[in-house]
Design a protein around this motif. Structure first.
Motif, PDB file in Angstrom:
ATOM      1  N   ALA A   1       0.828  -1.196   0.000  1.00 43.65           N
ATOM      2  CA  ALA A   1       0.000   0.000   0.000  1.00 43.65           C
ATOM      3  C   ALA A   1       0.861   1.243   0.000  1.00 43.65           C
ATOM      4  N   GLY A   2       0.398   2.221  -0.769  1.00 38.97           N
ATOM      5  CA  GLY A   2       1.115   3.476  -0.833  1.00 38.97           C
ATOM      6  C   GLY A   2       2.119   3.528  -1.949  1.00 38.97           C
ATOM      7  N   GLY A   3       2.235   2.448  -2.718  1.00 37.60           N
ATOM      8  CA  GLY A   3       3.168   2.478  -3.838  1.00 37.60           C
ATOM      9  C   GLY A   3       3.321   1.105  -4.427  1.00 37.60           C
ATOM     10  N   GLY A   4       4.298   0.940  -5.293  1.00 43.04           N
ATOM     11  CA  GLY A   4       4.526  -0.344  -5.939  1.00 43.04           C
ATOM     12  C   GLY A   4       5.050  -0.118  -7.321  1.00 43.04           C
ATOM     13  N   ASP A   5       5.612  -1.166  -7.905  1.00 42.41           N
ATOM     14  CA  ASP A   5       6.100  -1.065  -9.260  1.00 42.41           C
ATOM     15  C   ASP A   5       4.956  -0.777 -10.207  1.00 42.41           C
ATOM     16  N   ALA A   6       5.256  -0.157 -11.311  1.00 41.21           N
ATOM     17  CA  ALA A   6       4.225   0.377 -12.193  1.00 41.21           C
ATOM     18  C   ALA A   6       3.223  -0.648 -12.654  1.00 41.21           C
ATOM     19  N   GLY A   7       3.632  -1.871 -12.884  1.00 36.60           N
ATOM     20  CA  GLY A   7       2.691  -2.840 -13.435  1.00 36.60           C
ATOM     21  C   GLY A   7       2.127  -3.792 -12.430  1.00 36.60           C
ATOM     22  N   ASP A   8       2.360  -3.585 -11.155  1.00 36.28           N
ATOM     23  CA  ASP A   8       1.994  -4.547 -10.129  1.00 36.28           C
ATOM     24  C   ASP A   8       0.486  -4.624  -9.957  1.00 36.28           C
TER      25      ASP A   8
ATOM     26  N   GLY B   1      -1.073  -6.314  -7.876  1.00 40.23           N
ATOM     27  CA  GLY B   1      -1.488  -6.465  -6.499  1.00 40.23           C
ATOM     28  C   GLY B   1      -1.229  -5.251  -5.661  1.00 40.23           C
ATOM     29  N   ALA B   2      -0.585  -4.254  -6.164  1.00 39.21           N
ATOM     30  CA  ALA B   2      -0.242  -3.101  -5.361  1.00 39.21           C
ATOM     31  C   ALA B   2      -1.219  -1.975  -5.569  1.00 39.21           C
ATOM     32  N   ALA B   3      -1.604  -1.343  -4.442  1.00 38.02           N
ATOM     33  CA  ALA B   3      -2.474  -0.190  -4.550  1.00 38.02           C
ATOM     34  C   ALA B   3      -1.747   0.924  -5.274  1.00 38.02           C
ATOM     35  N   GLY B   4      -2.507   1.704  -6.040  1.00 40.96           N
ATOM     36  CA  GLY B   4      -1.916   2.836  -6.724  1.00 40.96           C
ATOM     37  C   GLY B   4      -1.115   2.468  -7.948  1.00 40.96           C
ATOM     38  N   ALA B   5      -1.246   1.230  -8.471  1.00 37.32           N
ATOM     39  CA  ALA B   5      -0.499   0.831  -9.653  1.00 37.32           C
ATOM     40  C   ALA B   5      -0.879   1.731 -10.824  1.00 37.32           C
ATOM     41  N   SER B   6       0.092   2.010 -11.704  1.00 36.43           N
ATOM     42  CA  SER B   6      -0.170   2.898 -12.827  1.00 36.43           C
ATOM     43  C   SER B   6      -1.138   2.254 -13.796  1.00 36.43           C
ATOM     44  N   CYS B   7      -1.754   3.082 -14.634  1.00 40.24           N
ATOM     45  CA  CYS B   7      -2.777   2.587 -15.554  1.00 40.24           C
ATOM     46  C   CYS B   7      -2.757   3.459 -16.799  1.00 40.24           C
ATOM     47  N   GLU B   8      -1.783   3.222 -17.661  1.00 40.48           N
ATOM     48  CA  GLU B   8      -1.620   4.052 -18.848  1.00 40.48           C
ATOM     49  C   GLU B   8      -2.401   3.470 -20.026  1.00 40.48           C
ATOM     50  N   PRO B   9      -3.126   4.304 -20.760  1.00 37.79           N
ATOM     51  CA  PRO B   9      -3.845   3.824 -21.944  1.00 37.79           C
ATOM     52  C   PRO B   9      -2.887   3.286 -23.001  1.00 37.79           C
ATOM     53  N   ALA B  10      -3.359   2.342 -23.795  1.00 32.94           N
ATOM     54  CA  ALA B  10      -2.553   1.784 -24.873  1.00 32.94           C
ATOM     55  C   ALA B  10      -2.439   2.801 -26.010  1.00 32.94           C
ATOM     56  N   SER B  11      -1.426   2.625 -26.838  1.00 29.25           N
ATOM     57  CA  SER B  11      -1.179   3.569 -27.930  1.00 29.25           C
ATOM     58  C   SER B  11      -1.904   3.191 -29.224  1.00 29.25           C
ATOM     59  N   GLY B  12      -2.391   1.954 -29.305  1.00 31.43           N
ATOM     60  CA  GLY B  12      -3.066   1.513 -30.518  1.00 31.43           C
ATOM     61  C   GLY B  12      -4.393   0.849 -30.222  1.00 31.43           C
ATOM     62  N   LYS B  13      -4.908   0.102 -31.202  1.00 34.77           N
ATOM     63  CA  LYS B  13      -6.173  -0.576 -31.034  1.00 34.77           C
ATOM     64  C   LYS B  13      -6.050  -1.727 -30.034  1.00 34.77           C
TER      65      LYS B  13
ATOM     66  N   ARG C   1      -6.980  -6.894 -10.655  1.00 33.97           N
ATOM     67  CA  ARG C   1      -6.224  -5.689 -10.951  1.00 33.97           C
ATOM     68  C   ARG C   1      -6.756  -4.516 -10.135  1.00 33.97           C
ATOM     69  N   ASP C   2      -5.876  -3.799  -9.473  1.00 33.56           N
ATOM     70  CA  ASP C   2      -6.237  -2.552  -8.810  1.00 33.56           C
ATOM     71  C   ASP C   2      -6.394  -1.484  -9.893  1.00 33.56           C
ATOM     72  N   ILE C   3      -7.605  -0.975 -10.072  1.00 28.78           N
ATOM     73  CA  ILE C   3      -7.866  -0.003 -11.135  1.00 28.78           C
ATOM     74  C   ILE C   3      -8.039   1.415 -10.590  1.00 28.78           C
ATOM     75  N   SER C   4      -7.655   1.624  -9.341  1.00 33.43           N
ATOM     76  CA  SER C   4      -7.890   2.933  -8.730  1.00 33.43           C
ATOM     77  C   SER C   4      -7.169   4.059  -9.455  1.00 33.43           C
ATOM     78  N   ALA C   5      -6.060   3.740 -10.134  1.00 30.57           N
ATOM     79  CA  ALA C   5      -5.315   4.773 -10.849  1.00 30.57           C
ATOM     80  C   ALA C   5      -5.759   4.924 -12.303  1.00 30.57           C
ATOM     81  N   CYS C   6      -6.720   4.117 -12.735  1.00 30.19           N
ATOM     82  CA  CYS C   6      -7.170   4.178 -14.123  1.00 30.19           C
ATOM     83  C   CYS C   6      -8.069   5.397 -14.343  1.00 30.19           C
ATOM     84  N   PRO C   7      -8.013   6.003 -15.514  1.00 34.41           N
ATOM     85  CA  PRO C   7      -8.803   7.199 -15.795  1.00 34.41           C
ATOM     86  C   PRO C   7     -10.288   7.004 -15.505  1.00 34.41           C
TER      87      PRO C   7
END
Length: 454
Positions: free
Chosen positions: A30-37, A39-51, A125-131
């Motif tokens: 909790a409170g951080g984690g590697d970008a693709g984790d 299982g970790a809260a706050g994991a990053s959630c970047e949109p894909a660049s293509g279809k 997947r923790d989606i809390s950081a997703c748009p």
């Protein structure tokens, strides 16, 4: 680190003794984690660049129509739907197997009571950081949003998007009741008396299924018989408690006196035949059950009505909850942003909500869904009764403090297996509560969770 390696890391962290609850869980990392984790809260959630193409498993009738609307509007994010059996009937085991094999879909339909089991064993997947997710809470009935948040104060993650709820009421054959001079029962005592009257008329008041432990749990819920409690960081198993025994003893007597049909399983052709013939004349079920009867007992159109659940004490208005689902983003997805975007749209867009209510029989979790015109109108199949007024009242009277354990799939299996013995006359529902409590406690301990009682 690869996505699957990170998912495994998250699972090891949970197995190491971190307790989960739908109401209060401290997430590993909790409170951080590697970008693709996953299982970790706050994991990053970047949109894909293509279809992107997303795989989605669901059992809701008419879901393909909603997916078609999405696909037409979103050519760069296409969704492929796989229609599956309802959760306990096969989807959950198939999802578990797919997760273990690394072949799981991006999204899956998972009921609230099973979310913690999947989080503990398989990985969501923790989606809390997703748009859009962070601001979505206000769009849903409060208690449903809290059920998809894991973490102290709900700050450590969002693991699914609420889809529907299952406030319970009594469906009954009004034509049969009118003929026999009966009225909708106000109490469980009245319900049992009606069962005897109906038995003399060659009918069963309802069926008691061994394959619907979720249904029995809804009956416990109405009596505020929570099955699990939290004591600090430990779990207390409370399956066998006085409130549960009251429910179990009542239905055991109904079984012993042969007042309920015990040879019919839920959602089976045999049950539907019994509804159509009038052999079984009531069903204590959730709001979504209106579509089940409508679609499978078509010859009885206009003959059913809906009333509040019978009460343990005259004058009370408690209701249980049976089912209700989420759209969960699974742990190994490579497209959490797109999956989250679809999940939010599916469960908040007016067109999607209308389709899922009309064709799937869902009672929406979204606040906007509760304002659907269809939920304000008389329903022809139910004698033009405004049945959703009954469910709206029931929803307001559901005990929102009911706590799910983190291994509910195991608990349900113990209940189901035990009930088979009851139907065979080899044990009692009281025995089942006792055994399920001890087995559930053992299941928690096997996951390295702290347990008191059971």
């Amino acid at each position: 680190m690869a996505m699957r390696d990170l998912t495994s890391l998250a699972r090891r962290c949970v197995y190491g003794g971190v307790a989960l609850a739908l109401t209060a869980v401290t997430a590993c990392g909790a409170g951080g984690g590697d970008a693709g984790d996953s299982g970790a809260a706050g994991a990053s959630c970047e949109p894909a660049s293509g279809k992107v193409t997303l795989d989605y498993w669901s059992w809701v009738p008419g879901m393909q129509n909603a997916v078609d609307v999405w696909n037409k509007k979103n050519p760069d994010i296409q969704v492929k739907l796989k229609t599956t059996p309802s959760g306990n009937a096969g989807t959950y085991q198939n999802l578990s197997n797919a997760l273990k094999a690394g072949k799981a879909p991006d999204l899956g339909q998972i009921e609230y009571d099973s979310l913690a089991s999947f989080r503990l064993k398989e990985g969501l997947r923790d989606i809390s950081a997703c748009p859009g997710v962070g601001a979505a809470g206000d769009e849903f009935v409060d208690w449903t949003w809290s059920q998809v948040q894991f973490g102290a104060g709900g700050k450590d993650g969002v693991w699914a998007v609420p889809q529907d709820t299952g406030p319970m009421a009594l469906f009954y054959r009004k034509d049969v009741y009118d003929k026999l001079g009966l009225k909708a029962p106000a109490t469980w005592e009245e319900y049992a008396a009606q069962a005897r009257t109906l038995k003399k008329a060659g009918k069963y008041i309802t069926h008691f299924s061994q394959t619907d432990p979720n249904w029995f749990t809804g009956l416990l819920w109405q009596n505020k018989a929570t099955m699990f409690e939290r004591e600090g960081d430990a779990w207390k198993v409370t399956v066998d408690r006085p409130e549960s025994r009251e429910v179990a003893d009542y239905w055991q007597k109904m079984i012993d006196d042969k007042l309920v049909a015990t040879d019919l399983q839920g959602f089976s052709p045999a049950l539907y035949k019994a509804w159509n013939s009038g052999e079984v004349v009531t069903w204590i079920s959730a709001a979504w059950g209106y579509g089940t009867i409508r679609d499978n007992a078509k010859s009885t159109s206009g003959k059913w009505a809906v009333a509040p659940m019978p009460q343990w004490k005259a004058g009370d208005s408690q209701a249980g909850n049976w089912g209700g689902s989420t759209t969960a983003v699974l742990g190994d997805t490579e497209h959490p942003a797109e999956a989250s975007k679809f999940a939010l749209w599916l469960n908040t867009d007016p067109t999607a909500l209308e389709i899922l209510n009309r064709e799937g029989g869902l009672y929406p979790a979204a606040e906007a869904g509760l304002q659907l015109p269809a939920l304000k109108q008389p329903v022809d199949f139910y004698g033009k009764q405004k049945i959703f007024d009954v469910f709206a009242e029931a929803s307001a009277n559901v005990d929102t403090d009911f706590t799910w354990g983190p291994t509910m799939t195991d608990t349900y299996r113990y209940l189901s297996d035990g009930t088979a013995g009851v139907i065979a006359g080899k044990s009692t529902l009281g025995d089942v509560l006792k055994d399920t409590g001890s087995q559930s406690a053992d299941s928690l301990r096997k996951q390295a969770l702290d347990v008191t009682g059971g």
